[in-house]
Write an enzyme that holds these catalytic residues in place. Structure first.
Site, PDB file in Angstrom:
ATOM      1  N   ARG A   1       0.066  -9.762  10.869  1.00  0.00           N
ATOM      2  CA  ARG A   1       1.406  -8.905  11.192  1.00  0.00           C
ATOM      3  C   ARG A   1       2.634  -9.851  11.063  1.00  0.00           C
ATOM      4  O   ARG A   1       3.673  -9.529  10.881  1.00  0.00           O
ATOM      5  CB  ARG A   1       1.609  -8.322  12.658  1.00  0.00           C
ATOM      6  CG  ARG A   1       0.618  -7.309  12.946  1.00  0.00           C
ATOM      7  CD  ARG A   1       0.433  -6.054  12.143  1.00  0.00           C
ATOM      8  NE  ARG A   1      -0.631  -6.334  11.196  1.00  0.00           N
ATOM      9  CZ  ARG A   1      -0.832  -5.636  10.052  1.00  0.00           C
ATOM     10  NH1 ARG A   1      -0.011  -4.917   9.705  1.00  0.00           N
ATOM     11  NH2 ARG A   1      -1.691  -5.869   9.180  1.00  0.00           N
TER      12      ARG A   1
ATOM     13  N   ASP B   1      -4.721   8.363   3.064  1.00  0.00           N
ATOM     14  CA  ASP B   1      -4.144   6.909   3.784  1.00  0.00           C
ATOM     15  C   ASP B   1      -5.120   6.351   4.721  1.00  0.00           C
ATOM     16  O   ASP B   1      -5.610   7.091   5.474  1.00  0.00           O
ATOM     17  CB  ASP B   1      -2.746   7.192   4.264  1.00  0.00           C
ATOM     18  CG  ASP B   1      -1.928   5.669   4.365  1.00  0.00           C
ATOM     19  OD1 ASP B   1      -2.631   4.761   3.932  1.00  0.00           O
ATOM     20  OD2 ASP B   1      -1.041   5.711   5.160  1.00  0.00           O
ATOM     21  N   GLU B   2      -5.136   5.074   4.863  1.00  0.00           N
ATOM     22  CA  GLU B   2      -6.182   4.522   5.976  1.00  0.00           C
ATOM     23  C   GLU B   2      -7.469   4.997   5.944  1.00  0.00           C
ATOM     24  O   GLU B   2      -7.926   5.326   7.163  1.00  0.00           O
ATOM     25  CB  GLU B   2      -5.510   4.664   7.089  1.00  0.00           C
ATOM     26  CG  GLU B   2      -3.933   4.196   7.365  1.00  0.00           C
ATOM     27  CD  GLU B   2      -3.975   2.538   7.780  1.00  0.00           C
ATOM     28  OE1 GLU B   2      -5.012   1.728   7.440  1.00  0.00           O
ATOM     29  OE2 GLU B   2      -2.825   2.128   8.204  1.00  0.00           O
TER      30      GLU B   2
ATOM     31  N   GLN C   1      -9.467  -4.008   7.910  1.00  0.00           N
ATOM     32  CA  GLN C   1      -8.502  -3.453   9.012  1.00  0.00           C
ATOM     33  C   GLN C   1      -9.072  -2.469   9.632  1.00  0.00           C
ATOM     34  O   GLN C   1      -8.594  -1.618  10.312  1.00  0.00           O
ATOM     35  CB  GLN C   1      -6.983  -3.056   8.311  1.00  0.00           C
ATOM     36  CG  GLN C   1      -6.575  -4.422   7.983  1.00  0.00           C
ATOM     37  CD  GLN C   1      -5.149  -4.134   7.720  1.00  0.00           C
ATOM     38  OE1 GLN C   1      -4.456  -3.711   8.379  1.00  0.00           O
ATOM     39  NE2 GLN C   1      -4.710  -4.060   6.226  1.00  0.00           N
TER      40      GLN C   1
ATOM     41  N   LYS D   1       0.719  -1.277   0.021  1.00  0.00           N
ATOM     42  CA  LYS D   1      -0.133   0.063   0.016  1.00  0.00           C
ATOM     43  C   LYS D   1       0.849   1.236   0.076  1.00  0.00           C
ATOM     44  O   LYS D   1       0.632   2.279  -0.787  1.00  0.00           O
ATOM     45  CB  LYS D   1      -0.857   0.129   1.107  1.00  0.00           C
ATOM     46  CG  LYS D   1      -1.805   1.198   1.374  1.00  0.00           C
ATOM     47  CD  LYS D   1      -2.505   1.097   2.969  1.00  0.00           C
ATOM     48  CE  LYS D   1      -1.202   1.395   3.823  1.00  0.00           C
ATOM     49  NZ  LYS D   1      -1.735   1.932   5.045  1.00  0.00           N
ATOM     50  N   THR D   2       1.696   1.185   0.909  1.00  0.00           N
ATOM     51  CA  THR D   2       2.670   2.546   0.871  1.00  0.00           C
ATOM     52  C   THR D   2       3.367   2.855  -0.419  1.00  0.00           C
ATOM     53  O   THR D   2       3.630   3.871  -0.676  1.00  0.00           O
ATOM     54  CB  THR D   2       3.544   2.357   2.267  1.00  0.00           C
ATOM     55  OG1 THR D   2       3.063   1.926   3.286  1.00  0.00           O
ATOM     56  CG2 THR D   2       4.089   3.707   2.581  1.00  0.00           C
TER      57      THR D   2
END
Length: 735
Positions: free
Chosen positions: A603, A226-227, A257, A39-40
DNA sequence: AATGCAGCCATTTTT
DNA sequence: TGGCTGCATT
């Protein structure tokens, strides 16, 4: 030809979907980015691409994130892709973006441009004052309850004057709208804004001043978020207002998420994004580059149980990974012991401790792990929890700086008026506050005036006079000496440092240490205002990330991070999913807890260990529980249970005799004789005569204080775990 | 003004 | 269990 290829070199590193997300520059775009799907990389490459194709100038792009960490990472990575002036771009958190806008137009909300940003602590005190002046029983309606309601309004972008339409079940008999209005009025008179205002007030300005809104709409040709699944209504409104003109808004997020609904985040924002904008391009990133096959399969199967989702299927090329290991333990201690044993095994294999994380549902669970790791000497850090700038001594020191460097700061002044003790009691302060309020003056001016009257006792007047003189003296030095020196002088001359030197409590040495660290943090800023601005928004503690340590944190705090080995502790029904959340919101909450489980599992890069304990000692009583329902939702084929690996007996890895044995309370140690004590501490010579109350430094347990000396035995009470951590870090630094 | 004790509370937390 | 708050005591 080669030149053109080179120009977009960054595109070659992307997979097809990622490339699609980067190249869909015009119109609304929703990128559903599963965990670990790059994503980043997409976000940063997209920014670079916009600039590179000369579609916009740096200042015409707005990129917002939730945390400073994410914003900084984005800046850094864009910088690495392109040589451009990053400072002209609007990359920042929602709050810092809001602040930047609000500073320019604050007068439209009756604030001066140098208004202060107050934190939760100040908010609470303000609300408390308002409740008290309204004669509301603060036992029944606690300041934090009322604050919560005010924040609810702000998250929903509801202005004070509109708030009377809403009714709360709780607190029906108080007029929350009136309190909200009064609170907002108080903030105005204090020339202050709270965190919610940083977004709410810009929204208000945009709504009430179309010319200003237009100006920003024209400026921001491209918007990146973002997010997105974590946005609340106010943030979403902010974005919708700004994107109205060009509609070039790209939101990146993952509905699976979304774990912050309790903080006001509304998943509806992401779920209904396609309806809010016409012709939305939806791109799914589903190739996972982080975890191995079993981990990913287990997480995917688990999240499929949720009904409310847009739907994605993650896949990976990586195969032959380890299965998730599932362990059942007798109790919490047993769990901590065996997890630490497993960590020791990993350590023997020369694996980095940084790549190990213990994730828990509730922060009280960290305690047993801290205890255990401390005992066997494995360095660890606790992420989240108490942050550096929230520490009492840091907040006090900052209050002093605010008083000297800002024009008027009542809240700061109020905080340290009698810290250190200046002989000003409650009665004196109450009289002073009342005087200030009635004469509509700020506290400093009111103090100056009141000492010319005979409202207060002579002693009180004198000490206020001395304090004011000091403040004026410091103020006069602002332009003469640099801010670091002046900061030192303020802390010295105010008697604040002295106060902690004289304090013989266990915390004092740690607090002095923290003050030193605060001073050294000033070096990164060219002046005090810059520093104060920074700390009002940044609460990150970055001091220890360089050291190799095991990471302990809540599952919430782990979002966005990744580790080779992840221990998920406490998968007991009632603890996870948490009883309280189920009671509050039922199925909705269960789905959110399940998303949390999904976040937690994803994670892990190589190994995921999940554990359950039959009983736990919580808040003084034994709790018995069943394995979490989430355990049964994990597919059998991705799971390994291997109980026999662990030791059953109570053997300790460290020989306790070596370090003195623990008595009752885990932070108490008994040393058999002086030699025993001296050998384990490094702050005294062996000739030194120990007395009760002495602070000592123990290599493993950190700072402690001598409680009793009986029959030549020394009992030491060690510092609370919070403080010990710092000591442990220092110890490791020196070693 | 400082200290000590009783009573209350205990999910997640960034800005 | 333990940490914090508020009130009561010295």
């Amino acid at each position: 030809m080669e030149l053109i290829l080179n120009k977009f070199f960054y595109l070659e590193k992307l997979n097809d979907k990622q490339k699609e997300a980067v190249e869909a520059l015009d119109g609304p775009v929703l990128v559903l980015a599963g965990a670990g799907t790059g994503k980043t990389r997409v976000l940063t490459t997209r920014l670079a691409h916009l600039l590179n194709k000369k579609l916009s100038m740096p200042w015409e792009i707005l990129a917002v994130t939730f945390t400073n960490k994410a914003a900084n990472e984005m800046k850094e990575r864009v910088q690495n892709l392109l040589k451009i002036d990053i400072d002209r771009m609007w990359i920042g958190t929602f709050h810092s973006t809001g602040l930047k806008i609000l500073r320019r137009h604050s007068e439209l909300c009756s604030l001066k441009s140098d208004f202060t940003v107050i934190d939760t602590d100040d908010q609470q005190r303000l609300i408390k004052q308002i409740l008290e002046s309204n004669k509301i029983d603060i036992k029944k309606y606690t300041p934090s309850n009322v604050l919560w309601m005010v924040q609810w309004f702000k998250d929903k972008a509801i202005l004070p004057e509109e708030s009377s339409k809403y009714k709360f079940k709780f607190g029906r008999s108080i007029n929350i709208s009136k309190l909200y209005i009064e609170y907002q009025e108080r903030l105005k008179t204090l020339n202050a804004a709270d965190f919610g205002d940083l977004l709410l007030l810009p929204v208000r300005i945009f709504r009430e001043n179309l010319d200003i809104l237009k100006k920003y709409q024209n400026q921001f040709k491209y918007i990146l978020v973002d997010e997105y699944q974590d946005t609340d209504t106010c943030q979403d409104t902010f974005l919708k207002l700004l994107s109205q003109k060009y509609k070039n808004i790209c939101c990146v997020g993952d509905d699976d998420q979304a774990i912050y609904s309790w903080r006001g985040a509304d998943v509806k924002n992401i779920l209904s994004f396609p309806e809010a904008y016409k012709e939305v391009k939806i791109i799914r990133l589903e190739q996972n580059y982080r975890s191995t096959d079993h981990i990913l399969a287990a997480a995917s199967k688990l999240i499929e149980k949720n009904k409310d989702r847009l739907g994605k299927t993650l896949w990976t090329n990586s195969s032959n990974g380890e299965k998730i290991k599932l362990y059942f333990f007798e109790d919490g201690k047993d769990e901590a012991k065996n997890v630490s044993l497993e960590i020791e095994t990993l350590k023997l294999k020369k694996l980095k401790l940084d790549e190990i994380a213990i994730l828990v549902r509730a922060s009280f669970q960290t305690r047993l792990f801290e205890d255990r790791l401390l005992k066997i000497g494995i360095p660890y850090r606790v992420i989240g929890g108490f942050r550096f700038y929230e520490r009492l001594e840091i907040r006090d020191a900052i209050a002093y700086f605010r008083i000297v460097f800002k024009n008027s700061d009542d809240l700061a002044l109020e905080r340290v008026f009698n810290t250190p003790k200046r002989g000003l009691g409650n009665t004196t302060l109450q009289k002073l506050f009342k005087y200030a309020r009635e004469s509509k003056m700020n506290l400093l001016d009111a103090s100056k005036k009141i000492i010319e009257t005979d409202e207060l006792t002579l002693n009180a007047r004198n000490s206020i006079k001395t304090f004011i003189d000091d403040i004026n003296k410091w103020k006069s030095k602002i332009n003469k000496i640099n801010h670091i020196e002046l900061a030192k002088i303020i802390l010295e001359e105010s008697g604040y440092t002295r106060m902690w030197i004289n304090d013989k409590s266990i915390e004092a040495p740690g607090r002095l240490e923290n003050l030193k660290e605060l001073i050294s943090a000033l070096k990164d800023f060219s002046n005090m205002n810059e520093f104060l601005e920074h700390i009002s928004l940044v609460m990150e503690n970055e001091r220890n990330y360089k050291l190799d340590m095991v990471n302990i944190m809540t599952m919430h705090a782990a979002k966005g991070l990744e580790f080779e080995n992840v221990f998920l502790a406490g998968w007991d029904e009632g603890l996870f999913p948490h009883q309280k959340s189920l009671e509050e919101k039922g199925t909705q909450a269960l789905e959110e807890e399940r998303r949390l489980a999904y976040v937690a599992i994803t994670r892990g890069k190589k190994n995921v260990f999940i554990s359950f304990a039959k009983r736990r000692f919580i808040h003084g009583t034994w709790n018995f529980s069943q394995p979490s329902r989430f355990l049964s939702e994990l597919p059998k084929e991705n799971i390994d249970t291997n109980e026999s690996f662990f030791q059953d007996d109570d053997d300790l890895v460290v020989n306790e005799e070596e370090y003195g044995s623990r008595v009752k309370n885990p932070n108490r140690l008994l040393f058999q004789n002086k030699k025993d004590l001296v050998e384990n501490i490094n702050s005294y010579e062996s000739e030194y005569k120990f007395k009760i109350g002495d602070t000592i430094f123990h290599e493993k347990y950190g700072y402690g204080k001598i409680k009793y000396i009986i029959d030549g035995k020394y009992e030491i009470i060690f510092d609370k775990l919070n403080e010990t951590k710092i000591v442990l870090e220092n110890f490791i630094k020196h070693a």
